[in-house]
Structures are given as C-alpha cells and as structure tokens.
Scaffold this active site. Structure first.
Site, mmCIF file in Angstrom:
data_model
loop_
_atom_site.group_PDB
_atom_site.id
_atom_site.type_symbol
_atom_site.label_atom_id
_atom_site.label_comp_id
_atom_site.label_asym_id
_atom_site.label_seq_id
_atom_site.Cartn_x
_atom_site.Cartn_y
_atom_site.Cartn_z
ATOM 1 N N HIS A 91 12.216 -4.080 -0.847
ATOM 2 C CA HIS A 91 11.728 -4.200 -2.224
ATOM 3 C C HIS A 91 12.554 -5.265 -2.958
ATOM 4 O O HIS A 91 13.791 -5.252 -2.871
ATOM 5 C CB HIS A 91 11.830 -2.857 -2.946
ATOM 6 C CG HIS A 91 11.236 -2.896 -4.315
ATOM 7 N ND1 HIS A 91 9.873 -2.846 -4.544
ATOM 8 C CD2 HIS A 91 11.817 -3.025 -5.533
ATOM 9 C CE1 HIS A 91 9.650 -2.930 -5.844
ATOM 10 N NE2 HIS A 91 10.798 -3.042 -6.462
ATOM 11 N N ARG A 110 0.855 -1.178 0.000
ATOM 12 C CA ARG A 110 0.000 0.000 0.000
ATOM 13 C C ARG A 110 0.894 1.231 0.000
ATOM 14 O O ARG A 110 1.946 1.244 0.649
ATOM 15 C CB ARG A 110 -0.848 -0.028 1.271
ATOM 16 C CG ARG A 110 -2.223 0.487 1.139
ATOM 17 C CD ARG A 110 -3.002 0.115 2.383
ATOM 18 N NE ARG A 110 -3.725 -1.124 2.206
ATOM 19 C CZ ARG A 110 -4.925 -1.224 1.663
ATOM 20 N NH1 ARG A 110 -5.552 -0.155 1.259
ATOM 21 N NH2 ARG A 110 -5.524 -2.394 1.526
HETATM 22 C C1 GAR Z 1 8.865 -9.463 -0.333
HETATM 23 O O1 GAR Z 1 9.481 -10.114 -1.420
HETATM 24 C C2 GAR Z 1 9.037 -7.959 -0.456
HETATM 25 O O2 GAR Z 1 10.244 -7.583 -1.043
HETATM 26 C C3 GAR Z 1 7.864 -7.614 -1.352
HETATM 27 O O3 GAR Z 1 6.806 -8.431 -0.886
HETATM 28 C C4 GAR Z 1 7.354 -9.652 -0.404
HETATM 29 C C5 GAR Z 1 6.735 -9.935 0.952
HETATM 30 O O4 GAR Z 1 6.944 -11.254 1.353
HETATM 31 N N1 GAR Z 1 7.532 -6.226 -1.257
HETATM 32 C C6 GAR Z 1 7.177 -5.490 -2.301
HETATM 33 O O5 GAR Z 1 7.072 -5.925 -3.424
HETATM 34 C C7 GAR Z 1 6.901 -4.029 -1.966
HETATM 35 N N2 GAR Z 1 6.747 -3.272 -3.169
HETATM 36 P P1 GAR Z 1 6.634 -11.705 2.846
HETATM 37 O O6 GAR Z 1 5.176 -11.320 3.152
HETATM 38 O O7 GAR Z 1 6.812 -13.181 2.838
HETATM 39 O O8 GAR Z 1 7.597 -11.009 3.750
#
Ligand code: GAR
Length: 195
Positions: free
Chosen positions: A111, A93
């Site tokens: 990220h 978000r």
């Molecule tokens: C992670 O890979 C993080 O880098 C990405 O969501 C995933 C969350 O995984 N975040 C984004 O893409 C933000 N733009 P998790 O819920 O297993 O920690």
C-alpha cells in the site's frame, strides 16, 4: 516458497519481484503464477519476459469486489497453485472472508502510504493534499479490515518542498520496488506465515 502474484495494472512491483528473483535476491521464494483481474493489464506481459505463467481470471461483474462465482473461481485457481504466499501487487479489489479464511496469514498487500494513515484509494494523493511531511509505503498481511492487517514492514519517504505529486509518486514507487521483494525474501527465510 511458492508465490502467486495478483495485480490489476502496470505491474512495476511484480517486475521488481521477478527481477529480484532473477538476481537471486528473493531468498527461497519462487513466483509460480501471475493472475490479473483485467485482460489488458500490463502485468500480464511479465509472464513471457520472465518465464512465469500469467493469466487473466474473470473477476465477475463488480469493480472492486468479487461476486460469489468469481470468488469461487479465484479460490479454486489459487488453491491449485498451492501458494505459500499470495502477493497483492496493485490488486485493486477487496477480498472477503471466504477467500481470506482459505489462506490464513498467506496473503500480503502493498500500500502506498504509511498505514494506518491514508488507507483506501489514491493514498499518495490523500497524503499530498493533507500536507504531511513524511509518507511512504507499507507491506501488511491482508485481513477483512481494508488496509488494516498486521504490518510487516514500511519505508518512509519525506515530502520535500520542491516535490510535485509526480516526483513524490516516483519516489514512493521506487521505495515500494525495494521494500516488497525484501519482505518476500525475509518471509521465505522465516517460512511464510511464521512472522
Ligand atoms: C502500487 O503503488 C501499490 O502500492 C498500489 O498500486 C500500485 C501498483 O503499481 N496499491 C494500492 O493502492 C492498493 N490499495 P504497479 O501495478 O506498478 O505495481
């Protein structure tokens, strides 16, 4: 250093943070609250496993941003936690200036690419389809420029000829699980906001 984790999904990075804390690898940082914007998010299950309060907080009607009422709800709840650091660990978000300005140099985001390459959604897929040979993950301060704030640290991950999107995802996630707790530990030694 009081830490609040915000997440939307499975919470593997929140788990890596809490595991590091349990093993004494999180410096002076201590997770005091987990907040999810989806009631079914698996990140909420970590609360019971690690003895940290975890709650769903209503994000309002929009999918990728807060309306004003939700923004106020998040602002008030976060303020009550008195965080020195707010970690976006898979929080899908966009935060707007009112919330960002309330916590200057306090909010960091993880990220799954080497920013400034591949900001936005599906960063791993973007890198995969572009055919780059090196990608990775980034931890950065959050500003109003999406995925554009000052970079705290990065880990590079090579894309090997035998990789599939799935094996690449797994290696990037493993790199994230090492990088994010290490950055938090480092910030806790410097005093958050001091780097
Ligand atoms: C992670 O890979 C993080 O880098 C990405 O969501 C995933 C969350 O995984 N975040 C984004 O893409 C933000 N733009 P998790 O819920 O297993 O920690």
């Amino acid at each position: 250093m009081r830490v609040v984790i915000l997440g939307s999904g499975r919470g593997s990075n929140a788990e890596a943070i809490l595991q590091a804390q349990r093993e004494g690898r999180l410096g002076r940082a201590r997770v005091v609250q987990i907040i999810a914007d989806r009631p079914e998010a698996r990140i909420l299950e970590l609360g019971g496993r690690f003895g940290v309060p975890a709650r769903f907080l209503d994000p309002g009607p929009f999918k990728t941003k807060f309306d004003e009422a939700a923004e106020t709800r998040y602002l008030d709840t976060l303020r009550a936690c008195e965080p020195a650091l707010i970690v976006l660990a898979g929080f899908m978000r966009i935060l707007k200036p009112r919330l960002l300005d309330a916590f200057p140099r306090t909010i960091i985001n993880l990220h799954p690419s080497l920013l400034p390459s591949f900001p936005g959604l599906d960063a791993i897929g973007q890198a995969w389809r572009r055919g780059v040979k090196v990608t990775g993950c980034t931890v950065h301060y959050v500003t109003s420029e999406v995925d554009g704030g000052p970079i705290l640290d990065q880990t590079a991950v090579r894309i090997e000829p035998e990789d599939t999107l799935e094996t690449l995802e797994a290696r990037i996630h493993a790199a994230e699980h090492a990088l994010l707790p290490a950055v938090i530990a480092r910030l806790s030694q410097a005093g958050a906001g001091g780097e």
